[in-house]
Design an enzyme around this catalytic site. Structure first.
Site, PDB file in Angstrom:
ATOM      1  N   ARG A   1     -56.843  50.142  29.422  1.00 27.01           N
ATOM      2  CA  ARG A   1     -56.770  51.466  30.045  1.00 27.01           C
ATOM      3  C   ARG A   1     -57.893  52.351  29.510  1.00 27.01           C
ATOM      4  O   ARG A   1     -58.337  52.182  28.377  1.00 27.01           O
ATOM      5  CB  ARG A   1     -55.420  52.114  29.745  1.00 27.01           C
TER       6      ARG A   1
ATOM      7  N   TRP B   1     -59.458  42.731  12.955  1.00 21.33           N
ATOM      8  CA  TRP B   1     -60.089  44.012  12.594  1.00 21.33           C
ATOM      9  C   TRP B   1     -61.256  43.769  11.642  1.00 21.33           C
ATOM     10  O   TRP B   1     -62.307  44.385  11.766  1.00 21.33           O
ATOM     11  CB  TRP B   1     -59.051  44.950  11.957  1.00 21.33           C
TER      12      TRP B   1
ATOM     13  N   LYS C   1     -53.956  60.896  18.072  1.00 24.26           N
ATOM     14  CA  LYS C   1     -53.937  59.446  18.200  1.00 24.26           C
ATOM     15  C   LYS C   1     -55.323  58.815  18.113  1.00 24.26           C
ATOM     16  O   LYS C   1     -55.487  57.677  17.705  1.00 24.26           O
ATOM     17  CB  LYS C   1     -53.278  59.064  19.532  1.00 24.26           C
TER      18      LYS C   1
ATOM     19  N   LYS D   1     -52.469  47.681  18.894  1.00 23.57           N
ATOM     20  CA  LYS D   1     -52.285  46.914  20.132  1.00 23.57           C
ATOM     21  C   LYS D   1     -53.598  46.697  20.873  1.00 23.57           C
ATOM     22  O   LYS D   1     -53.907  45.579  21.291  1.00 23.57           O
ATOM     23  CB  LYS D   1     -51.279  47.643  21.025  1.00 23.57           C
TER      24      LYS D   1
END
Length: 557
Positions: free
Chosen positions: A95, A410, A106, A72
């Site tokens: 964020r 990517w 993560k 995301k």
């Protein structure tokens, strides 16, 4: 062997932050520099923008996350670069990463491959010190509570009803429940206490929802920290805590400006988790970006059932924002996991599993459209994806009136998102958005929770024991019934069972606890067994992070 994210970031041609600011028309003297590549935009400049029209706001959200990955943040960065590459004036709003996931499982939150924000190491670690300031402000309030009790307890705080826990920005399950003030009378009165991770702090939520320093200070004063023996609330302002807390946050509240690998502007500010908090970057950063750019791409954490719902129902409601489009990120790999394929078998073509797993994507598309926001699906492509699998995703999206577009950002940066960027522009300029929150302010708290669970999660009902029901009734009757709900729920499923993939329905959502965030102005409904202090995995990412002989960081991702 492909280069790692940190190797790609280290090889990037980074421009001085003042040059990045010039793209948005920010004068050099209005950027407080934290070295050559990071800066904070001054409030004097932000206040000068009030009369400018707003740009168009685009949300990037995702399907329900899996260990296969969705991408995301990478897609948010890639779309921002893609919009700039087709001649649009665009900025992104992200964020700030939490250190807990960086050293846990993560990883960081700076994107990946050739769709990253830089300087990657700084952003994923201490950055400009915002999280330190938030954690210290939070724990100052904790210290003031215990100090007040120690010196006579004039407010009559019931030490059994102190609602304010402490925080630390690290995954540490051993701190979830503790006993504080042991060691005798000189150390205070012992009581049960505990720690949450900094991103779950109400101070973080206030930081992200405040419109300016004055609003920040007022909201800090409204925090309910404890109750007296006759159950009257004690506020932070009763302890005269809001002033010193605001002082600690004075510099942090100014939004951070960095850049993408393609030298496009990126605001990175605030960072609550969407599974235990509202999961959006700061209102101040988003509003600033909207005054400076024609298109602003922002993200909300985890799947659309969490981050997007809270973005719409909390952030947009409270800040008066109106999103023009939403991008739902999906990967074939993740959809195959939702279709029942094990992680080790994801490299094999399995069209039927993709079709089965698309039930998850379909529900997210319907949910986003339920808010009146037009949606597009971004397929974050992996080299193992086959044409047949991609076509299966595109077919499901098309049936629901949403286009699914292949994205290769990517590997290719902005060149891999230009088709997505053009379609987003079409959606935005079509003017079909009719945004509205899911529920009205005046709907009772219990009904708000029920609406979210049944309309978005596919549940048939919600349940809670008598203590929780009484607490909800008490909040309703004492003037908090108009507040929105912040659902704290596992990110891995529409249900409260993280093992239920796809689009489960007919389940019941159990409300374990209800917490009032009076300063942030929402009520947290804690569902199932979700924790507000994560733990480290058996093999944490920290095991692979080190300095090389030249003092450079290795292993950070």
């Amino acid at each position: 062997m492909p280069k790692s994210d940190i190797e790609i970031a280290r090889e990037a041609s980074i421009r001085p932050i003042i040059e990045v600011g010039e793209k948005l028309g920010i004068p050099q003297e209005q950027i407080l520099q934290y070295g050559p590549y990071k800066g904070k935009v001054s409030f004097d400049f932000i206040r000068s923008l009030e009369d400018r029209p707003d740009g168009r706001l685009i949300l990037v959200t995702a399907i329900t996350p899996t260990p296969a990955g969705e991408g995301k943040t990478t897609t948010t960065v890639g779309l921002g670069d893609g919009l700039n590459s087709i001649g649009k004036n665009a900025a992104i709003c992200l964020r700030e990463p939490s250190l807990g996931p960086c050293f846990g499982m993560k990883g960081g939150a700076a994107g990946g491959g050739y769709a990253q924000v830089v300087p990657m190491e700084d952003i994923n670690l201490h950055f400009t010190g915002d999280f330190h300031a938030i954690g210290i402000a939070h724990n100052l309030l904790s210290a003031l509570i215990d100090n007040h009790i120690y010196w006579g307890n004039e407010l009559g705080i019931d030490s059994r009803r102190v609602a304010w826990r402490r925080v630390v920005d690290m995954n540490d399950r051993s701190l979830r429940q503790i006993v504080s003030s042991l060691g005798g009378a000189a150390n205070g009165f012992s009581r049960e206490d505990g720690f949450d991770i900094v991103v779950a702090s109400e101070v973080m939520a206030i930081f992200c929802l405040a419109s300016d320093l004055e609003d920040l200070t007022e909201r800090l004063g409204k925090i309910v920290v404890a109750y007296t023996r006759d159950k009257k609330p004690v506020l932070a302002r009763d302890l005269q805590a809001e002033g010193p807390m605001a002082v600690l946050l004075r510099d942090a509240i100014a939004p951070n400006l960095v850049q993408t690998l393609e030298n496009n502007p990126a605001f990175i500010h605030g960072g609550p988790f969407a599974n235990i908090a509202h999961g959006c970057n700061s209102v101040i950063a988003t509003r600033t970006a909207l005054k400076l750019a024609d298109y602003v791409v922002t993200e909300a954490g985890f799947g659309a059932d969490l981050g997007a719902e809270k973005f719409f129902d909390i952030k947009c409601r409270k800040a008066g924002l109106k999103p023009s489009a939403a991008v739902i990120v999906a990967t074939v790999r993740a959809l195959k996991m939702h279709g029942g394929v094990a992680k080790d078998d994801l490299g094999k073509e399995n069209v039927e599993a993709v079709k089965k797993g698309c039930s998850n994507l379909a529900r997210h598309i319907r949910n986003v459209k339920a808010f009146g926001v037009p949606a597009v699906v971004a397929i974050n492509r992996f080299v193992t994806d086959t044409d047949a699998e991609v076509e299966a995703v595109q077919s499901v999206a098309q049936e629901l009136g949403a286009k699914a577009i292949l994205c290769t950002h990517w590997a290719e940066g902005s060149q891999g998102t230009q088709e997505l960027a053009r379609h987003v522009v079409e959606l935005v300029e079509s003017g079909v958005d009719q945004f509205a929150p899911l529920y009205d302010d005046e709907m009772p708290l219990w009904d708000k929770i029920h609406t979210i669970a049944t309309h978005l999660y596919g549940a048939h009902d919600i349940q809670a024991d008598k203590t929780v029901r009484n607490r909800i009734k008490e909040l309703q009757e004492t003037g908090y019934g108009h507040l929105p709900i912040c659902m704290a729920k596992t990110q891995y499923s529409f249900s409260t069972d993280g093992n239920l993939k796809g689009a489960p329905s007919g389940h019941s959502v159990t409300i374990r606890e209800v917490r009032l965030s009076a300063g942030a102005e929402f009520v947290v409904a804690v569902c199932g067994d979700i924790m507000t202090m994560p733990g480290l995995p058996r093999t944490p990412a920290a095991n692979n992070i080190r300095l090389d002989p030249e003092g450079r960081i290795e292993g950070l991702f």
